[in-house]
Design an enzyme around this catalytic site. Structure first.
Site, short mmCIF file in Angstrom:
data_model
loop_
_atom_site.label_atom_id
_atom_site.label_comp_id
_atom_site.label_asym_id
_atom_site.label_seq_id
_atom_site.Cartn_x
_atom_site.Cartn_y
_atom_site.Cartn_z
N ASP A 270 -62.51 13.01 -89.88
CA ASP A 270 -61.24 12.40 -89.47
C ASP A 270 -61.32 10.88 -89.44
O ASP A 270 -60.76 10.23 -88.60
CB ASP A 270 -60.78 12.95 -88.13
N HIS B 206 -56.74 -21.53 -66.15
CA HIS B 206 -57.51 -20.47 -65.47
C HIS B 206 -58.93 -20.86 -65.09
O HIS B 206 -59.49 -20.28 -64.17
CB HIS B 206 -57.48 -19.17 -66.28
N HIS C 33 -61.03 -23.16 -75.29
CA HIS C 33 -61.03 -21.81 -74.72
C HIS C 33 -59.73 -21.48 -73.97
O HIS C 33 -59.05 -20.51 -74.31
CB HIS C 33 -62.28 -21.61 -73.84
N GLU D 109 -62.44 -23.12 -61.06
CA GLU D 109 -63.80 -22.64 -61.19
C GLU D 109 -64.76 -23.74 -61.68
O GLU D 109 -65.85 -23.89 -61.15
CB GLU D 109 -63.78 -21.46 -62.19
N ASP D 110 -64.33 -24.51 -62.66
CA ASP D 110 -65.28 -25.38 -63.36
C ASP D 110 -65.11 -26.87 -63.13
O ASP D 110 -65.89 -27.66 -63.63
CB ASP D 110 -65.18 -25.13 -64.89
N ASP E 217 -58.87 -13.51 -71.48
CA ASP E 217 -60.03 -14.38 -71.29
C ASP E 217 -61.28 -13.71 -71.88
O ASP E 217 -62.03 -14.30 -72.65
CB ASP E 217 -60.19 -14.61 -69.78
MN MN Z 1 -62.36 -18.34 -69.11
#
Ligand code: MN
Length: 738
Positions: free
Chosen positions: A268, A85, A60, A89-90, A148
């Site tokens: 259109d 990134h 990812h 967080e993880d 992301d």
């Molecule tokens: Mn992410």
């Protein structure tokens, strides 16, 4: 790398080498080295972790880095940040680790991205506020965040259906407008398509099928149309590519919805695009206009349909020349003319500017916008959703430039009025504005400004903002200021109303119990205490006969009973239920009027009446707002705050009537007005508040405001009205603003 199989490790390495291939040649050794370090670090940090799809997680961040590098054309710092990134967080690592290893700039960007994360959190409006604050610090954070989201959308398949819908809704709601504002056309379209595909899979398939079925005929028509243009361009020594562009299935679908038309009625679907390889020494604008004149020599242009985005580019940097011409089969065809540079910018926005070293001019254009956001964030203490609405208005607007009497230029969204301009200058000027002089002529507050107008605002000390101003204000700034003014006023009125009621009870020597207040609320047809206070405070209700009203036996004034089931919704509630006395959660949890735990009010946006299918949105203090299922406002809550939705059902309703609005349409004939009013006045349980009829060129229109008890009564009334000769259409209008 201990926790992956050999095959997985090889796969990771392959994907990373692909990324490097795209970067080599564009970055020097030093930068490649930083990127390499970031990858190795991130890879080790995410070791053994997998995504829902079963793929190693690190795939990812690599994919995001690739979008950042290739599609957005950003530099090494952004690529490094993209690779890192999700680390804070993880994983176990902290921001300080990132700072030590990759420096302060990268750490700041990663910090911004971490703060914006939490895809499944229910405070997305707040997230947007945060997002915009970060945006005003460093645009790269938002760009990486969009990358992301794009990758998450591309890999949405492995999510559960309800998660798909939620994420897709959020993408349409937040990320698409942002991508649009930053000029990232290609990414915006892809996000829209992916959201559409996951939110409405069947419609998506259908439209694709229909587009596919038409392909042959379409290609034939395109070739026929293009051929003479191409020949002429060649004669005139223009090097161009002429191609056609299909509307995306999302925009076809949106148009079908908006205009209630079928697929075959959309003309259109097709636009022709001429991209000129621009010649040196001749201005790009000149070349585009030369091509325009070649096109209009062949096909007749629609008057007033030449759009020149070259002389004045759109706010997001878009440059192009658009003309609509009559094609061979009698259909209007849009032709877009631009140079290869303009085309790159149209597709890639910000990123393309970056490539053309034009970044400073673009940032200059972006600057006032960011400045506006900053002001808005500071000025606006209204709730996050309102803010969002107002803000979104400005994301989509194209801009006009108008001038002050001194000649200063002010940019405003298209459609802005005198009042928007006034608030742009100063809050006090807005609050006291009574009109303006434009190009020496006197105009009212609602007057729509045109590009190039010179505007002189007229003010009066006696003026105060009026609620109807909101009907013709466009800018988030003006709307925010006006709403703020009313909020302050409203609080004053509520205070005043509360006092007045307390005094009235004191005079009558009656106790001020919540039961007595409820009787007042029922008597005046209101929804809640707050409304009672403010109506009294504003003087709309004169408190007379308090004694008589509260003297009524409460049985006969029984107004509403509610069933509210906490169907998988509010978690906290469910836990409390479990820990407390045993309640069978499958059984409907009944809340009656005099059980005070949940109060409710009816949503102003959709004005439900008894019998309509409804749900509640649980706000603070266990106060539920009741919306019709299908209310667009509710859809927003569903997308962002699904956990606050509670089931609600009407059970008993008596005595209370609800203001409802109907619009009628049909062919005018003698006596039709009489028949309509007759049907209404004969109807049981229906009272007219106001009716307005209008006929024009034989078309008859009626706007009715009625007091109605339930959806059944309403259905019956509509059925009876439909039997009147000449009536073609009856619609219930949810908006009660006259
Ligand atoms: Mn992410």
């Amino acid at each position: 790398m201990k926790n992956f199989t050999q095959a997985e490790i090889r796969h990771i390495e392959d994907v990373y080498q692909d990324l490097l291939k795209d970067l080599r040649g564009k970055f020097d050794e030093g930068r490649i080295d930083r990127i390499e370090r970031a990858f190795r670090f991130s890879n080790a940090a995410h070791d053994g972790i997998k995504r829902k799809s079963g793929e190693p997680f690190i795939i990812h961040p690599i994919a995001v880095a690739r979008i950042v590098a290739v599609d957005l054309g950003l530099g090494a710092t952004s690529i490094v940040s993209a690779l890192l990134h999700d680390v804070v967080e993880d994983t176990e690592y902290r921001l300080s680790d990132i700072e030590n290893m990759f420096g302060e700039r990268v750490a700041r960007i990663v910090d911004g991205l971490t703060k914006l994360s939490g895809d499944f959190d229910s405070r997305h409006a707040l997230t947007l506020k945060k997002m915009l604050m970060t945006l005003s610090d460093d645009v790269r954070v938002i760009l990486i965040k969009i990358a992301d989201r794009l990758h998450n959308m591309r890999t949405l398949d492995s999510m559960k259906p309800h998660q798909k819908i939620k994420i897709a809704g959020e993408t349409l709601f937040l990320y698409v407008p942002l991508a649009h504002r930053l000029g990232l056309h290609a990414i915006k379209s892809e996000l829209e398509e992916l959201s559409f595909k996951h939110k409405h899979p069947e419609e998506y398939e259908q439209i694709h099928l229909m587009l596919h079925n038409q392909e042959q005929k379409r290609n034939y028509l395109v070739n026929q149309f293009i051929k003479p243009i191409e020949e002429k361009l060649k004669q005139e020594y223009f090097e161009c590519t002429v191609s056609h562009r299909l509307k995306t299935s999302f925009s076809i679908w949106r148009k079908m919805q908006k205009k209630s038309v079928t697929f075959s009625e959309i003309y259109d679907i097709l636009a022709i695009r001429i991209i000129i390889k621009s010649k040196p020494n001749i201005s790009e604008k000149r070349q585009c206009f030369d091509v325009l004149s070649i096109v209009t020599d062949i096909y007749k242009p629609k008057p007033d349909r030449i759009r020149d985005w070259i002389t004045t580019p759109k706010a997001n940097g878009y440059e192009s020349l658009h003309v609509t011409v009559m094609g061979p089969e009698g259909h209007w065809v849009e032709v877009q003319i631009r140079t290869d540079r303009m085309d790159d910018i149209a597709e890639h926005g910000f990123a393309a500017h970056y490539r053309y070293k034009d970044i400073r001019t673009f940032e200059n254009e972006l600057d006032p916008w960011i400045e506006q956001i900053r002001e808005l964030l500071q000025a606006n203490d209204s709730d996050a959703f309102e803010f969002l609405d107002d803000f979104k208005l400005n994301l989509y607007a194209t801009e006009i430039n108008v001038f002050t009497p001194k000649g200063d230029m002010i940019s405003l969204p298209q459609g802005s009025t005198v009042i928007d301009f006034a608030y742009e200058i100063h809050t006090d000027v807005g609050n006291k504005c009574i009109g303006a002089k434009i190009n020496m002529k006197l105009v009212p507050l609602s007057h729509v400004l045109q590009n190039g107008d010179q505007v002189e605002i007229l003010t009066s000390e006696n003026q105060v903002p009026k609620p109807e101003w909101l009907k013709f204000t466009v800018t988030a700034k003006a709307r925010g200021k006006i709403k703020n003014f009313f909020k302050l006023e409203k609080n004053k009125h509520i205070e005043l109303g509360k006092q007045t009621i307390e005094e009235a009870f004191l005079v009558e020597k009656e106790p001020l119990t919540s039961n007595n207040l409820k009787k007042l609320i029922a008597h005046y047809n209101l929804n809640n205490k707050e409304q009672l206070y403010s109506e009294v405070g504003m003087g709309f209700i004169e408190l007379k006969d308090v004694k008589k009203i509260i003297g009524v036996k409460s049985e006969s004034k029984l107004v509403k009973y509610w069933n509210i089931t906490f169907g998988g919704g509010n978690k906290k509630k469910a836990d409390e239920e479990e820990s407390g006395e045993k309640i069978d959660r499958k059984k409907t949890f009944v809340l009656k009027e005099n059980q005070d735990n949940i109060t409710f009010s009816l949503a102003k946006c959709c004005n439900p009446i008894p019998g309509d299918p409804v749900v509640g949105y649980l706000g603070s203090d266990d106060h539920a707002t009741i919306h019709k299922i299908g209310c667009p406002e509710l859809a927003k809550f569903l997308a962002n705050q699904g956990d606050k939705i509670v089931k609600a059902e009407w059970t008993k309703f008596k005595r209370q009537s609800y203001l409802t609005r109907l619009n009628l349409e049909g062919f005018d004939r003698l006596g039709i007005v009489n028949e309509v009013t007759n049907v209404i006045s004969k109807g049981h349980n229906i009272n007219m508040r106001s009716v307005k009829f209008d006929t024009h060129d034989g078309i008859f229109k009626g706007d009715l405001f009625l007091y109605i008890h339930s959806a059944d009564d309403l259905q019956q009334l509509i059925a009876r009205l439909k039997t009147i000769k000449g009536i073609e259409n009856i619609t219930r209008v949810e908006n009660l603003d006259e």
